[in-house]
Design a protein around this motif. Sequence first.
Motif, short mmCIF file in Angstrom:
data_model
loop_
_atom_site.label_atom_id
_atom_site.label_comp_id
_atom_site.label_asym_id
_atom_site.label_seq_id
_atom_site.Cartn_x
_atom_site.Cartn_y
_atom_site.Cartn_z
N UNK A 77 30.08 84.88 61.81
CA UNK A 77 29.95 85.67 60.56
C UNK A 77 30.06 87.21 61.00
N UNK A 78 29.75 87.33 62.30
CA UNK A 78 29.86 88.74 63.02
C UNK A 78 31.18 89.27 63.44
N UNK A 79 32.10 88.38 63.32
CA UNK A 79 33.48 88.75 63.76
C UNK A 79 34.08 89.94 62.90
N UNK A 80 34.48 90.83 63.59
CA UNK A 80 34.96 92.05 62.84
C UNK A 80 33.99 93.11 62.66
N UNK A 81 32.86 92.80 63.06
CA UNK A 81 31.79 93.88 63.08
C UNK A 81 31.11 94.18 64.27
N UNK A 82 30.44 95.31 64.14
CA UNK A 82 29.81 95.74 65.44
C UNK A 82 30.80 95.92 66.46
N UNK A 83 30.49 95.60 67.93
CA UNK A 83 31.22 95.24 68.96
C UNK A 83 31.32 93.86 69.37
N UNK A 84 32.33 93.34 69.96
CA UNK A 84 32.24 92.07 70.58
C UNK A 84 31.17 92.01 71.89
N UNK A 85 31.21 92.68 72.54
CA UNK A 85 30.04 92.89 73.51
C UNK A 85 28.79 92.60 73.11
N UNK A 86 28.38 93.55 72.07
CA UNK A 86 27.14 93.52 71.74
C UNK A 86 26.97 92.28 70.75
N UNK A 87 28.00 91.83 69.86
CA UNK A 87 27.62 90.52 69.31
C UNK A 87 27.49 89.33 70.25
N UNK A 88 28.21 89.33 71.27
CA UNK A 88 27.99 88.03 72.18
C UNK A 88 26.74 88.26 73.07
N UNK A 89 26.41 89.51 73.31
CA UNK A 89 25.14 89.70 74.04
C UNK A 89 23.88 89.12 73.45
N UNK A 90 24.01 89.65 72.03
CA UNK A 90 22.76 89.25 71.04
C UNK A 90 22.94 87.82 70.79
N UNK A 91 24.01 87.03 70.80
CA UNK A 91 24.05 85.52 70.53
C UNK A 91 23.57 84.86 71.72
N UNK A 92 23.76 85.42 73.16
CA UNK A 92 23.16 84.77 74.37
C UNK A 92 21.99 85.02 74.36
#
Length: 192
Positions: A77-92
Motif C-alpha cells: 500500500x505504500x508504493x508510490x509514497x514516502x521513499x523506497x528506502x524508508x518503506x522497506x526499512x520500516x517493513x524490515x
Amino acid sequence: MPTGVALRDVREQLFDAADRILLRSGPEALTSRAVTEGAGCAKGVLHRHFADFDAFLAEYVLDRANRMDTEVLGLRDAAGTGTVTGNVAAALTSLFGSVAVAIVALVTFRDGLRARLRETWTAGVPVLTDAAVMIGDYLEDERARGRVAAGADTEVLGAVLIGTGHLLFADRTGAAPTPDQVRRTVETIIPG
C-alpha cells in the motif's frame, strides 16, 4: 493448574504464551508444559486442541507467518509514497521486531516441526520466504513507477533484503539495529 475454568479462545492464548516464551527464552525453552503454564491452563488443554506438540507448533508458526504477512502487506500500500528506502526499512523493522526471528530459530531448532511444515510449506522458511516475495513484489511496483532502477531484479532484491534483515536482527540478546543502520543497509542493497 486449576481445572473447570472456562477458557476463551484457547488457541490464541496458547499461541500468545508461545510468543512470550520464544521472545524471552528462545526455542529451547518452548515445551508443552511451558506453553500451557504460560497460558494459564492444564497441559491436557493443548492436547485436546492439537494432535501433539509438533502439530501445535506447526499451526502456531503458520498462524504467526500469516499475521506477519498482513504486516508486510502494508508495504504494498505504500508504493508510490514516502521513499523506497524508508518503506522497506520500516517493513524490515516491523517484521523482524516481531516474533519472526524467534520463529526462524524455532523452525531451525526442531526437526519434527520442519517435517510438519514441509507438508504445507514446500520451500524455504515460513515467514522469511513470504516476506521476501512480498518485498520483491513491492519493489516491482516501485520499479514500474520509476522509483527503483529499471534493470533491478526485484525478486532477488527481496530475498537479499530478507536475508540481510535477518542477519541484522538475529541476535536476540544484543541491541536491535538502529533505524539508521537498517536504512543504510537497505540503501546499499537497492539500486537507485
